[in-house]
Design an enzyme around this catalytic site. Structure first.
Site, short mmCIF file in Angstrom:
data_model
loop_
_atom_site.label_atom_id
_atom_site.label_comp_id
_atom_site.label_asym_id
_atom_site.label_seq_id
_atom_site.Cartn_x
_atom_site.Cartn_y
_atom_site.Cartn_z
N SER A 157 3.10 3.82 0.92
CA SER A 157 3.54 3.33 2.23
C SER A 157 4.21 4.27 2.93
O SER A 157 4.70 5.26 2.31
CB SER A 157 4.49 2.06 2.08
OG SER A 157 3.86 0.91 1.49
N1 SAH Z 1 4.53 -0.38 -3.28
C1 SAH Z 1 3.35 0.89 -3.12
C2 SAH Z 1 2.23 0.79 -2.07
C3 SAH Z 1 1.59 -0.29 -2.20
S1 SAH Z 1 -0.17 -0.37 -1.47
C4 SAH Z 1 3.91 2.17 -3.31
O1 SAH Z 1 5.23 2.26 -3.10
O2 SAH Z 1 3.42 3.12 -3.43
C5 SAH Z 1 -0.61 -1.96 -2.13
C6 SAH Z 1 -0.66 -2.29 -3.62
O3 SAH Z 1 -0.79 -3.73 -3.84
C7 SAH Z 1 -2.20 -1.76 -3.92
O4 SAH Z 1 -1.85 -0.77 -5.26
C8 SAH Z 1 -3.01 -2.87 -4.46
O5 SAH Z 1 -3.68 -2.61 -5.62
C9 SAH Z 1 -1.81 -3.98 -4.84
N2 SAH Z 1 -2.20 -5.19 -4.75
C10 SAH Z 1 -2.93 -6.11 -4.14
N3 SAH Z 1 -3.14 -7.30 -4.15
C11 SAH Z 1 -2.36 -7.55 -5.21
C12 SAH Z 1 -2.20 -8.75 -6.20
N4 SAH Z 1 -2.44 -9.70 -5.83
N5 SAH Z 1 -1.31 -8.56 -7.11
C13 SAH Z 1 -0.64 -7.40 -7.29
N6 SAH Z 1 -0.82 -6.11 -6.83
C14 SAH Z 1 -1.69 -6.34 -5.77
#
Ligand code: SAH
Length: 216
Positions: free
Chosen positions: A63
């Site tokens: 992000s």
């Molecule tokens: N917080 C992260 C950015 C996340 S991007 C950082 O600091 O880099 C969103 C993430 O959520 C992705 O890696 C995606 O694979 C994950 N995601 C999506 N759906 C999900 C779910 N149902 N359970 C767990 N993770 C999930």
């Protein structure tokens, strides 16, 4: 560990967070102490101090720093808090949360991302973070209750099973809205009088998908 970035870049990083309205000193300190360049691919290290989201493995994104700082500030963390993050991604947000709370459990549906984040967090001695391959739409009651929950992938609606994981006076923050559009950051509080919801700002996140990823 990557070398510290040249001071001007890091000063601009802090300055832009302040200019955009981040004022919580503990949050600003955490943003200063966690090296964002350690959470991106080596070829993107030079971009790491810009205020933009960047691609990571598995088609996901780390992000934008302002959004990380803003969501962290809105979570109103205290050092005794037990925190749940949905969407580990690079592990950057988890590292920020770890400096401001007692413990962080972070769930990721891609095994590859979970493994890489675990390695980065351990290299940075974020020892109060546990990275688990799991589905944020199916957090079992056995996970216990959390003082704070942060969802970092867009959900069309926050599942009741997740709200049920909030402890008394607990706060959850999640981007809610359609997959291919703008979402609204929603703050949900488990207040004594009942669940309170507040819409904060417009954001854009990659979608939260149900179940574990079939690919690695
Ligand atoms: N917080 C992260 C950015 C996340 S991007 C950082 O600091 O880099 C969103 C993430 O959520 C992705 O890696 C995606 O694979 C994950 N995601 C999506 N759906 C999900 C779910 N149902 N359970 C767990 N993770 C999930």
């Amino acid at each position: 560990m990557p070398a510290a970035p040249p001071p001007p870049e890091k000063m601009m990083f802090q300055l832009s967070l302040r200019r955009r309205g981040i004022s919580d000193q503990a949050v600003l300190r955490a943003m200063d102490e966690v090296p964002r360049d350690a959470f991106v691919e080596p070829e993107l290290r030079d971009e790491a101090w810009r205020d933009t989201a960047l691609p990571i493995a598995c088609g996901q994104t780390i992000s934008q720093p302002f959004v990380v700082a803003y969501m962290t500030e809105q979570l109103q963390l205290r050092p005794e808090h037990r925190v749940l993050e949905i969407g580990t991604g690079s592990g950057y947000q988890a590292a920020i949360l770890s400096r401001l709370s007692r413990s962080v459990l972070t769930l990721e549906r891609f095994k590859t991302l979970a493994e890489r984040a675990r390695a980065r967090l351990s290299a940075l001695h974020c020892d109060n973070v546990e990275v688990v391959v799991g589905d944020g739409f199916a957090v079992p009651a056995s996970a216990g209750l959390f003082d704070r929950i942060m969802v970092t992938a867009a959900m069309e609606a926050v599942p009741e099973t997740l709200i049920a994981r909030l402890d008394r006076d607990g706060v959850l923050i999640a981007p809610v809205g359609p997959r291919d559009g703008t979402q609204t950051l929603l703050r949900i509080r488990n207040a004594p009088g009942g669940i309170e919801r507040k819409e904060l700002v417009a954001v854009r996140f990659v979608p939260a998908l149900p179940g574990l990823a079939r690919e690695l």
